[in-house]
Structures are given as C-alpha cells and as structure tokens.
Design a protein around this motif. Structure first.
Motif, short mmCIF file in Angstrom:
data_model
loop_
_atom_site.label_atom_id
_atom_site.label_comp_id
_atom_site.label_asym_id
_atom_site.label_seq_id
_atom_site.Cartn_x
_atom_site.Cartn_y
_atom_site.Cartn_z
N GLN A 24 0.77 -0.97 -0.35
CA GLN A 24 -0.05 0.12 -0.08
C GLN A 24 0.85 1.15 -0.03
O GLN A 24 2.05 0.94 0.39
CB GLN A 24 -1.50 -0.20 1.27
CG GLN A 24 -2.32 -1.32 1.38
CD GLN A 24 -2.72 -1.21 0.35
OE1 GLN A 24 -3.02 -1.04 -0.75
NE2 GLN A 24 -1.96 -2.70 -0.21
N GLN A 25 0.14 2.34 -0.55
CA GLN A 25 0.86 3.55 -0.78
C GLN A 25 0.54 4.67 0.14
O GLN A 25 -0.86 4.84 0.69
CB GLN A 25 0.97 4.10 -2.07
CG GLN A 25 1.43 3.57 -2.72
CD GLN A 25 1.35 3.69 -3.82
OE1 GLN A 25 0.35 3.61 -5.09
NE2 GLN A 25 1.82 5.44 -4.76
N PHE A 26 1.36 5.62 1.29
CA PHE A 26 0.58 6.71 1.99
C PHE A 26 1.88 8.08 1.28
O PHE A 26 2.66 8.16 0.72
CB PHE A 26 1.88 6.43 3.37
CG PHE A 26 0.97 4.83 3.73
CD1 PHE A 26 -0.61 5.37 4.78
CD2 PHE A 26 1.08 4.01 3.65
CE1 PHE A 26 -1.20 3.91 5.55
CE2 PHE A 26 0.55 2.51 3.97
CZ PHE A 26 -0.66 2.57 5.06
N THR A 27 1.22 8.73 2.15
CA THR A 27 1.61 10.36 1.58
C THR A 27 2.32 10.78 3.00
O THR A 27 1.76 10.73 3.66
CB THR A 27 0.66 10.92 0.96
OG1 THR A 27 0.40 10.69 0.17
CG2 THR A 27 0.99 12.24 0.64
N LEU A 73 3.63 13.47 5.60
CA LEU A 73 2.80 14.33 6.37
C LEU A 73 3.97 15.30 6.52
O LEU A 73 4.09 16.96 6.60
CB LEU A 73 2.73 14.21 7.72
CG LEU A 73 1.68 13.55 8.60
CD1 LEU A 73 2.03 13.22 10.07
CD2 LEU A 73 1.13 14.31 8.56
N TYR A 74 5.47 15.20 6.05
CA TYR A 74 6.39 16.23 5.96
C TYR A 74 6.76 17.14 4.84
O TYR A 74 7.08 17.76 4.65
CB TYR A 74 7.89 16.29 6.26
CG TYR A 74 6.61 15.45 8.74
CD1 TYR A 74 6.21 16.44 8.79
CD2 TYR A 74 6.99 14.22 8.78
CE1 TYR A 74 6.05 16.09 10.78
CE2 TYR A 74 6.66 13.66 10.08
CZ TYR A 74 6.24 14.62 10.93
OH TYR A 74 5.12 14.87 12.22
N SER A 75 7.11 15.60 4.16
CA SER A 75 7.20 16.09 2.76
C SER A 75 6.38 16.51 1.80
O SER A 75 6.31 16.78 0.39
CB SER A 75 8.57 15.35 1.55
OG SER A 75 7.44 14.32 1.28
N GLY A 76 4.85 16.06 2.31
CA GLY A 76 3.63 15.53 1.23
C GLY A 76 4.15 15.03 -0.02
O GLY A 76 2.92 15.26 -0.16
N ILE A 77 5.00 14.28 -0.40
CA ILE A 77 5.55 13.43 -1.38
C ILE A 77 4.56 12.49 -0.84
O ILE A 77 4.48 11.16 0.28
CB ILE A 77 6.85 13.51 -1.61
CG1 ILE A 77 6.75 14.59 -2.19
CG2 ILE A 77 6.96 12.01 -2.88
CD1 ILE A 77 8.90 14.66 -2.22
N GLU A 78 3.82 11.67 -2.43
CA GLU A 78 3.28 10.32 -2.27
C GLU A 78 4.76 9.53 -2.26
O GLU A 78 6.09 9.43 -3.61
CB GLU A 78 1.68 10.43 -2.66
CG GLU A 78 1.36 9.06 -2.46
CD GLU A 78 -0.05 8.53 -3.98
OE1 GLU A 78 -0.41 7.81 -3.30
OE2 GLU A 78 0.32 9.38 -5.19
#
Lengths: 451, 451
Positions: free
Chosen positions: B419-422, B424-429
């Motif tokens: 699974q994928q997450f985004t 919190l700090y870089s905002g990068i998925e």
C-alpha cells in the motif's frame, strides 16, 4: 584456633560439586561454604536442555551436550577409586556410557558418598553478576542475583573457587562471506539432536574431539554427507564412507564453501566445532584467567591457585583440557579444600616459589608431543595434586586406558566405543556392548544397564 | 553556572543514538556524555548478524532481525520531521522498506543532521558489567569491560540512560514434552533466514507481530505448511493457503504437537515467536524496571525517568511497546536531554507529583481496547513528551497512517506492505512497489530505490 573462613564456590557442575564433596568430608566448623548455581540442578553439562541461546531466565545457555552423546573416554579412566561404576550400577556394564548413565553415576557419588546432604550448600537459580577483590579488607565481594526473584545481593567471602567450566563460551571464527550462507549455522555448543541434519550435506569446521564426534553423530543419524575442515592438521582417522576431511575454509559464497586447497563444495548446514574460550565476564580483569586453551594455563599454582591478584585466596577448577576429567576435578577439589582449611602437609606459601613451580609445568606442557605424552602429563599432574592429600586415584596406572583408547580410535573411529577395559579399583572387566555404538540408537539408562 | 554533569548512555541502538543526537544539538559545555556499545557498530537490531547464541566475544547475541525482514509499519509513521525519507533517498520510494534501506535512513539522519561527529561519544565493543547507585555521593558507578582487551573499568556518572532495547531477552515458554522433540527449536530471536525452513512443516508459537511475520516469511520462502498457535486469541487474519491457526500447545510427543482443542499435527521445526522480556542483568535490583511488556510500564515518569532508586537521575528509553518507534525514541531522547541539562520549561521535580502523573497514564493504558486506541495512546504519549521541548513529530496526525495500516492488514495480510501513503512532512506520495512484497525476494537497497 583457626580463623573463620567463608568460601564461595561458583558453579555446581562436576567441578564445584567435587569441591563441595570434599568440604563436606572435612567438615571444619571454622569454614562456611556457599555454592552459587545459576540453574536449578547440579552437574552442569551432563544435563540435557532443549534450549539454545538463552535459558528460561534469559541467561546464556550453559548446555553443550547433545541428546545422543556418549562419553568419548572409557569409564575406567574416569572412575572414582572409592565409588566404582560397579558400586553404582551393581553389575558390570560396558566401558562407554550414554550421557544419562554417566550423569546417574556422578549423582550417585554425590548422594551416596557424602557425609551430609551437600545440596544444602547450594543456592540454586543464582547467577554471579560481579566479583571484586578488596585489598584493604583482604576479601572478595561477590554480587549475585536470585534469578527467580530478581533480587541482587553483595556478599563478602574470604576465598573464592571459580568452577564455571570451560565449555560455556563458544569460540566462533569468521570466514569471508559467511553472512551470505542461507543455511543454518550453529556452534557445536548449540548442537542438540543429530536427526535435525538428516538428509543434509553438512560442513563441520574443526578437528578436535567435538568435530570428530559430531561428524560421526550426523552420519549415524542420517546426514547425506559430512565435510570436516581443519586449521592446522587433519584428524586422519579412517573415516567411514560419507565423511571426508578438507583444509580450512577460505570463503563462503551462498551455499558454496571454498577451501584453502582450491576445492569447493555445496552444503546445507554449517556446524562450527571450533571449541571454546576461557571467559569469566563476572570478575575484575586482574582476577581473570586469560589464556588460550591448554593442559596447563599459566598463572595457576598446582593448576588451581591464582597467583596474580587475590592474595592466594582465589582458585580455579577444571580449566585445563581434560582426559581424566572427574578424577582430576576430584583431586583438585580436595587439594583446594585442604589448602583453604590449612590441612595440607608441606603447604607452600611463598608466591615466588609457587610461580617457579607453576612455570616448570607450563614449560613441560609446551614440549608435549602427541596424545600419549599429554595423557601422561595429566596423570602426573593428578599425582602431584594428590601427593599428601590422602587421595588415591591411581592416575599413573589409569593412563594406560587412555593409551589404549587412543590406539583403538586410530584403528577404527567407528568402533572404539565397543572396546572393553578392566577397572583398576573393582578389578571387574567391563561387560561387552549389547549392540555396537554405531548401530545403537537407544541412549536410555534402562537399555544400557539391561543385560 | 550549571554544575558539571557526566552522562552515561548504555547502548548505541536507535534509542541511544537518538539521545546522543540531541545532546550533540544542545552541546552544553557543562555536560560530558559517554555511550557504551557492546558491538562495533551502531543501530543495534538493524544490523544483520549470521551468529546466534553468543557473539564473537562470547556475549549474548543482540541481533533479532532476520535477513529478509521488511519494516512492518509504513515509513510515513516513522519519519523524522526534519529528515524525511525523500531527503535521504532523493526521490519518492515505497512505504515499506527492507531492513538495509531502513538502516541506511537511520544512519543518514545521524551522520547528516548531527552538528558534529557523534561517533566520538561512543566507546565501541564495551559491555556494561554492573552498575550501582551510590547514595552518599549521589552518583552511579558503572563497571565496564573493553571486550577486545578484557580490561575492566569503574567510572562514575551523575546520570545514566539505559537504552539497551527490549528485544534482547527471549521469553521462552515450556511445553510438556518439548525436550522429546527431535527437530529444531528456536526462538524468533535466532531466526535468521527463512530458506532454512524450505520444505518443512513448521510450528510457530505466538500471535503477535513476530509470529505473524515469521509465518508469512516461512511461507514466502518455501515452507510446506505453517501452524501458528495462540495463547489468548487468534490473529484472525485471512491467511493464505499453507498457514493456519490453532489454540495453545498442550504437549509435545516426539514430532507430534497436541493443541488445547484436542487436535494434533506433526511438524519438523518449532519457532517460538513468544516475545521478549525486560531484562537488565547489569544493574542492582532497585534500579531495574520490572514489568510485563506494555505500552506504559509503571514506575517511569514520562515513560522515561525511573522513580524508585537513583534520585531521579536514571532514565530508560524505548521500553514501551512500539508503533511509532523512531519518532517516539527521538521525542524521548530530546525530553531526557532537556531534563538532564535543565532546559525543559515547566520541569516537574516533585517525586510524588511525578508518580501521580505516571499513574494516570498507566491507568489509561490498562483500559485500551484494540489497536486504534493503542495507536492513539502512543501518539498522545509522544505529544506529551514533545510539548515544550521544541520537537515536532506530528504524532496525532501520523496515527492515521497506523489506523489505515491496521485496516490494510485486516483486509489482506499478504498485501498490506504493497500500500501507499503520503508523507506528513514532505507532502510526497509514496512510490508504488515495483513488485508485490510477497513476490519480491530481493531485499537490497539498490533494487529498492531503483525505479
């Protein structure tokens, strides 16, 4: 009047219990003895454990004996003069004993020949955490932990006997690429049941007693092939089909092991039968014996009394490589006991003289050539310990058992355990084996003594 | 002027190095720091070792991570706010990392974000043998051994931070007849390479994270069948074919394992994934944390400061069960550092008030139901540590990652790592995985960051 003594014995294995046994015989009211044992039973290695790594308390596992181990020396060379195997088992039995039978004999001596119940001296499940020598008060502070309750204690002692054994700390060599090996890698210390290697191609690294025996065990219990690997010289036995010797491992690449002679082979498991090292992590450095393994470590008078720090009140037991084992421990336990209780005739007290004498033995030890000279050396060491203590294991006669044993092994490594000897003390000839060792898969006491 | 402080950190794993990192940031000239590490490298468990049992010095092996381990939590829940995974790898990568990639990230933080070379604080190959608190002088005597030279030393410290981890001491249950089992029995602590169980029928005892992961690993690498055995309740995942759950083992007879529901099965190997226990053998008993494993052990203010003996100068790190791991260690390291250096606003000093506050957390911890409540509890704990220290891991937002992770696992235990997450700090998925975890047998960093 003798001054009060408080003696600490660390470990209740074959060594520690031999010391306890003799303190009990001498029963000197000026001497108090406490023995700390980290497990809940005595006789150390002679107990089988299914655990590896750490035990139920998270302490490093002591055990090094495997399920199907048989004594690798003839019992006639290990026999207590005042408690023979015939005394114990009530009849003639074969010369080589499975582990449970040997343990039974050792326990029989402790229970039947002690004057009192020597278990009362033992604090079970107690680990020694640290130990210092206090110059000012000329005593030792021993810090212990009750492993069941977690309580720690500091106790002061006038004398300490270190009897933790020399088979607890595996010596593990590194070979290039070993971390790429996908199979199982264990030290012989963690070898438990040879059937785990059934159908496998096994590499046994080492060329001493445990390498020799584990290679045979693996073959006996169904390993497909065993390659042993030696550092300095091959064992040179007439190996049965399935076992072969190669020089030292050069590197490992995945499942493939490369040897120094340029050959290579694929194996499924690696057993490091690379021996043990002296390790006494629970002591200040200047109290610690530090040496490579030998028949006579330097720094010990009579192979027992530590001559550096500790004002001649610190003793080691069983730190020498062993042929005679139990009789040697017993002679050593009695000598230490007499030394501490001041009941030793012609007791030497001058440290320089002690060092000189110890140095002679170390010197002679260095010049020994071959097994027979080593056996005779240990026999002489036992005699030296026994002279004047009133103890009479007839080591200089018992060495003939080991000479024969050595030639039996050279003749046939598979059948040497099927040979018969005659006891020095009972005069009784060993019973023949019901089955050859290599075909006997039942290690129970009941089958062993059944005739 | 502040009085001189001498701080001892025991262990240079993810916890100890987090404390070191913050002492380095604060760089207070009145504070001297020494960190003792028994191995020759930092980051503890995140290093793979081929050894089991004891290490090259004969010390109990620290390692508990296996060769093919992948992080079992999403990296977005473990990310340092000031050093993101994108900062480290220079691009978006998948959410679940193989061990070497995670180690690389952790090391990157220590090397790239420290003000100075923090390795200079560390005494490598140094084991702590014993430690006492001296009431009179209000300090600690720490006895250490240089494992390479064997030298022992006593050093006094004003403060001690215990950071030895909680995955070093296996908890080993006993089952009737286990000593009759002829196959291999290991604790998950000694699990190294799943391929060793290829073609075998394996029993995994346990129902927590390591049981779950080791069962999957064994299946992934070719075990024939895996039976897991739970004490209190089943894991209840939708297991793939080849894995099944049974109640607790009742007894073992040779190769046959009997369970409490009356069923039985034959297995070739047993893996005890039965967790770890707190163990601090190198301390006096009244300094030792003693508890069963929990998210909030009693006796610690802010889950860190030992309230019994030691006059509020003894700290523990990472002794709580973990979801957030690295960010929690980091918040804890900073809090301890500020507490010791007196740079904590509204610092509590009254022991009774501390005990009261700690008790509230212990109380709340006891009432937690299910994973989501536990995740939120740990997020609140991190927030509580961070308030006022100037640290900002946004735990109460990061907990959403763990909530999703928990439901992903419930949906499919085999695919939750895909699974994928985004961030919190870089905002990068997160980048998608190149291969599903279950079909990916290459755990190298190079394949992992290759896109």
């Amino acid at each position: 009047m003798a001054s009060k003594r408080k003696v600490c014995i660390i470990g209740a294995g074959p060594c520690g219990t031999s010391a306890l046994f003799h303190f009990d015989q001498i029963s000197d009211s000026a001497t108090e003895v406490i023995c700390y044992e980290k497990s809940d039973t005595w006789l150390g290695l002679w107990n089988f454990t299914w655990m590896t790594g750490t035990d139920e308390f998270g302490e490093p596992c002591h055990g090094g004996m495997y399920k199907h181990l048989w004594s690798n020396g003839p019992k006639e060379g290990l026999e207590y003069p005042y408690y023979t195997f015939t005394d114990h088992f009530g009849k003639a039995i074969p010369s080589f004993l499975p582990r449970p039978a040997m343990r039974d004999y050792l326990e029989g001596r402790l229970v039947k020949k002690s004057k009192s119940d020597i278990k009362r001296f033992i604090k079970w499940n107690t680990a020694v955490r640290y130990m210092r020598y206090n110059k000012k008060s000329d005593d030792f502070t021993v810090t212990t932990e009750n492993l069941k309750t977690g309580q720690t204690f500091d106790t002061n002692f006038t004398h300490v006997i270190v009897a933790v054994g020399i088979f607890n700390t595996p010596d593990k060599p590194y070979f290039e690429g070993i971390e790429t090996f996908p199979g199982r890698i264990i030290h012989s210390h963690d070898f438990r049941d040879a059937t785990q290697f059934k159908g496998q191609r096994v590499l046994v690294v080492g060329a001493k007693y445990s390498a020799e025996d584990i290679a045979l065990q693996c073959l006996k219990f169904g390993a497909t092939s065993i390659v042993t690997s030696y550092r300095s010289s091959p064992m040179n036995f007439k190996w049965p089909v399935g076992i072969e010797e190669r020089p030292l491992v050069k590197k490992i690449q995945g499942k493939v092991v490369h040897f120094l002679d340029g050959s290579s082979t694929e194996v499924d498991s690696i057993i490091l039968s690379t021996g043990y090292k002296y390790k006494f992590p629970f002591m200040e450095d200047n109290l610690r014996l530090s040496s490579s393994r030998t028949l006579y470590p330097a720094g010990l008078y009579k192979g027992s009394l530590w001559l550096q720090e500790g004002n001649k009140k610190l003793f080691y037991m069983g730190v020498q490589d062993q042929f005679f084992s139990f009789t040697m421990f017993d002679a050593q336990g009695l000598w230490i006991c007499r030394y501490i209780t001041d009941t030793l005739p012609n007791k030497l007290t001058n440290c320089e003289e002690m060092k000189k004498e110890a140095q002679k033995w170390v010197q002679r030890c260095r010049g020994l050539k071959g097994n027979n000279e080593q056996i005779d050396f240990q026999a002489d060491f036992i005699k030296d310990l026994s002279d004047g203590t009133g103890y009479s294991p007839d080591a200089p006669k018992a060495n003939k058992f080991f000479h024969k044993w050595d030639s039996d092994k050279k003749a046939n490594i598979v059948t040497y355990r099927d040979q018969q000897f005659t006891s020095l003390y009972s005069g009784i000839e060993t019973a023949p084996c019901t089955k050859p060792w290599f075909q006997n898969f039942d290690d129970s006491i009941s089958q062993f003594i059944k005739r």
